[in-house]
Design a protein around this motif. Structure first.
Motif, PDB file in Angstrom:
ATOM      1  N   UNK A   1       0.803  -1.225   0.000  1.00  0.00           N
ATOM      2  CA  UNK A   1       0.000   0.000   0.000  1.00  0.00           C
ATOM      3  C   UNK A   1       0.836   1.275   0.000  1.00  0.00           C
ATOM      4  N   UNK A   2       2.160   1.145  -0.049  1.00  0.00           N
ATOM      5  CA  UNK A   2       3.012   2.327  -0.077  1.00  0.00           C
ATOM      6  C   UNK A   2       3.038   3.112   1.210  1.00  0.00           C
ATOM      7  N   UNK A   3       2.586   2.520   2.310  1.00  0.00           N
ATOM      8  CA  UNK A   3       2.435   3.269   3.560  1.00  0.00           C
ATOM      9  C   UNK A   3       3.760   3.754   4.134  1.00  0.00           C
ATOM     10  N   UNK A   4       4.866   3.066   3.823  1.00  0.00           N
ATOM     11  CA  UNK A   4       6.155   3.515   4.346  1.00  0.00           C
ATOM     12  C   UNK A   4       6.533   4.894   3.812  1.00  0.00           C
ATOM     13  N   UNK A   5       6.049   5.204   2.613  1.00  0.00           N
ATOM     14  CA  UNK A   5       6.391   6.502   2.008  1.00  0.00           C
ATOM     15  C   UNK A   5       5.862   7.659   2.850  1.00  0.00           C
ATOM     16  N   UNK A   6       4.629   7.537   3.314  1.00  0.00           N
ATOM     17  CA  UNK A   6       4.062   8.599   4.106  1.00  0.00           C
ATOM     18  C   UNK A   6       4.814   8.846   5.390  1.00  0.00           C
ATOM     19  N   UNK A   7       5.363   7.783   5.990  1.00  0.00           N
ATOM     20  CA  UNK A   7       6.081   7.929   7.258  1.00  0.00           C
ATOM     21  C   UNK A   7       7.526   8.342   7.033  1.00  0.00           C
ATOM     22  N   UNK A   8       8.268   7.559   6.267  1.00  0.00           N
ATOM     23  CA  UNK A   8       9.690   7.832   6.088  1.00  0.00           C
ATOM     24  C   UNK A   8       9.951   8.978   5.122  1.00  0.00           C
ATOM     25  N   UNK A   9       8.949   9.312   4.291  1.00  0.00           N
ATOM     26  CA  UNK A   9       9.117  10.430   3.375  1.00  0.00           C
ATOM     27  C   UNK A   9       9.340  11.760   4.063  1.00  0.00           C
ATOM     28  N   UNK A  10       9.036  11.837   5.354  1.00  0.00           N
ATOM     29  CA  UNK A  10       9.285  13.069   6.096  1.00  0.00           C
ATOM     30  C   UNK A  10      10.728  13.514   6.055  1.00  0.00           C
ATOM     31  N   UNK A  11      11.659  12.560   5.899  1.00  0.00           N
ATOM     32  CA  UNK A  11      13.068  12.929   5.788  1.00  0.00           C
ATOM     33  C   UNK A  11      13.294  13.862   4.608  1.00  0.00           C
ATOM     34  N   UNK A  12      12.509  13.667   3.538  1.00  0.00           N
ATOM     35  CA  UNK A  12      12.610  14.548   2.371  1.00  0.00           C
ATOM     36  C   UNK A  12      11.674  15.739   2.459  1.00  0.00           C
ATOM     37  N   UNK A  13      10.397  15.478   2.839  1.00  0.00           N
ATOM     38  CA  UNK A  13       9.412  16.555   2.873  1.00  0.00           C
ATOM     39  C   UNK A  13       9.821  17.647   3.864  1.00  0.00           C
TER      40      UNK A  13
END
Length: 471
Positions: A163-175
């Motif tokens: 479901x791509x859920x890791x992107x929402x959490x770990x993407x904070x490093x970039x966002x």
């Protein structure tokens, strides 16, 4: 809508019409099943745009060529009211110098790409001590001012997920990471790419700096290089690590982008249309087959397949949004321009080309009959029903702003973040059979929605959650 005149120039578009069809309508189920067996419309689109246009950075001449190409494709395939709805945007471009190297205590080059909205380093590079933060939370905990003059490195533990859920959490490093590092005095930042692959391909993407915080140089490092850097930190112990980072991105100021739209016109103009969205731009470093050429091909194919069943009650409108990757410029512009024009329901395809496995709506409770009808109709394609409330893709701002009906057809994202925002996002990664399953599911769902005579969102619904800055 008034169609914008465009100069097609010398474009050699291999876009022979794919609407060679009988005048005798077929059933919706037959149209969807035929798509599963051999639909080539979506492939025709994504193969064409990746071959004849390629990378399509928002606000640039390449994105303008993509809009021209897409308009001609829509015209050739029988869409009505094809138009380019232009808007202005503040445009950032990456430059052509992207390098990093550890200069002490070990000497080794590392592979990096700038993040969208990164500042430039001085010519010749910025050389400074690099400090390691295993997580974004560790960076947040760093005292204000403690990073003055240093280069920050942030890691994470992102893994593949359906479901791509890791992107929402770990993407904070970039966002969020670059803005936080800048606010604490850092001179620059490098992050472990927000991706799940093992190639030396950095994953770019947009970042944001808070109001009042000046942008700093910001780059993503390939996952293998980031792992190597972390091993260096471990071996160096208390010995300071020094990195030289050189980036030369720049801002072009305000340039033109645009949204491309086209329609399969319905028989009842009093019924609000069904809106199918994708985005036409990509990052400069990839032809954008998964992100999001395939999505545009899928929605266009679904609209055309529905037209094979006869004229629908509702108009089916496709929206190829511009400038999604760099901050949803097209989505916001479309909503601003059309906010007073009700949309019956919005759907977006922007998560690659692998199979759809789950159906979500935001009207399961308020219009259960329609929700169940749709769920049952696509179960034969291996799509599960869900109680999760749909919030819509990034380019459905208008549906969220209108507090309208939304459907999410969730794709298998297990390999999406191997390719996302990298040079590996190429046509050969698309599995034709999985692409066809997408088209079949979309055909079935859109056909039901386009012929629904009653309001799709009934009762009441809480406003949908806002989209992230990009998908």
């Amino acid at each position: 809508m008034k169609k914008t005149l465009i100069a097609l120039g010398a474009l050699s578009l291999s876009i022979t019409p794919t609407l060679a069809q009988s005048n005798v309508p077929i059933s919706l189920g037959a149209a969807a099943d035929a798509a599963l067996e051999g639909d080539e419309i979506a492939w025709n689109f994504v193969e064409g745009i990746t071959t004849e246009v390629g990378p399509r950075q928002a606000g640039t001449e390449a994105e303008a060529r993509a809009r021209d190409w897409a308009m001609d494709w829509l015209d050739a395939n029988g869409f009505a009211n094809v138009a380019n709805e232009s808007f202005e945007m503040d445009t950032w471009v990456p430059g052509d110098v992207h390098r990093a190297s550890v200069v002490a205590p070990y000497v080794q080059n590392l592979v990096v790409q700038p993040l969208g909205n990164s500042a430039a380093t001085p010519e010749g590079g910025l050389e400074a001590e690099i400090v390691f933060f295993p997580t974004l939370d560790d960076l947040i905990a760093a005292p204000d001012g403690s990073l003055a003059g240093k280069i920050v490195y942030i890691s994470h533990e992102m893994r593949p997920s359906m479901d791509g859920s890791h992107y929402g959490y770990y993407g904070g490093a970039r966002f969020r990471g670059p803005g936080i590092a800048a606010s604490k005095g850092a001179a620059a930042i490098v992050i472990k790419s927000i991706g799940t692959d093992e190639h030396r391909n950095p994953h770019t993407g947009t970042t944001r700096f808070p109001d009042g915080v000046a942008a700093i140089p910001a780059a993503a490092m390939s996952v293998p290089d980031a792992q190597n850097l972390e091993r260096m930190f471990e071996r160096a112990g208390d010995t300071p690590m020094t990195l030289n980072l050189e980036l030369n991105p720049r801002r072009l100021g305000m340039t033109l982008s645009g949204n491309v739209v086209g329609e399969i016109v319905g028989s009842n103009p009093d019924l609000p249309p069904v809106l199918l969205a994708c985005h036409i731009d990509s990052w400069w470093n990839a032809p954008g087959a998964f992100d999001d050429g395939a999505g545009c091909g899928i929605i266009a194919a679904a609209a055309l397949n529905v037209s094979k069943t006869g004229q629908p009650l509702r108009t089916v409108r496709v929206l190829f949004a511009g400038a999604e990757e760099v901050g949803l410029w097209g989505s916001r512009a479309y909503s601003a321009a059309h906010i007073d024009e009700p949309i019956a329901v919005g759907l977006e395809s922007d998560f690659g080309a692998d199979r759809i496995w789950r159906f979500e709506s935001n009207f399961r409770d308020t219009n259960p009959d329609l929700h169940i009808k749709i769920a049952k109709s696509i179960a034969r394609y291996g799509v599960a029903n869900s109680t999760i409330r749909a919030s819509g893709g990034a380019d459905l701002n208008i549906s969220r702003d209108q507090k309208g009906a939304i459907i999410d057809l969730q794709q298998d994202g297990s390999r999406y973040f191997d390719l996302h925002h990298t040079p590996d996002d190429t046509l050969d990664k698309i599995d034709k059979n999985q692409l066809r399953q997408n088209v079949a599911v979309w055909t079935q769902v859109v056909g039901i929605l386009a012929n629904e005579p009653l309001p799709i969102l009934t009762g009441g619904v809480k406003p949908s959650a806002p989209a992230t800055m990009e998908q």
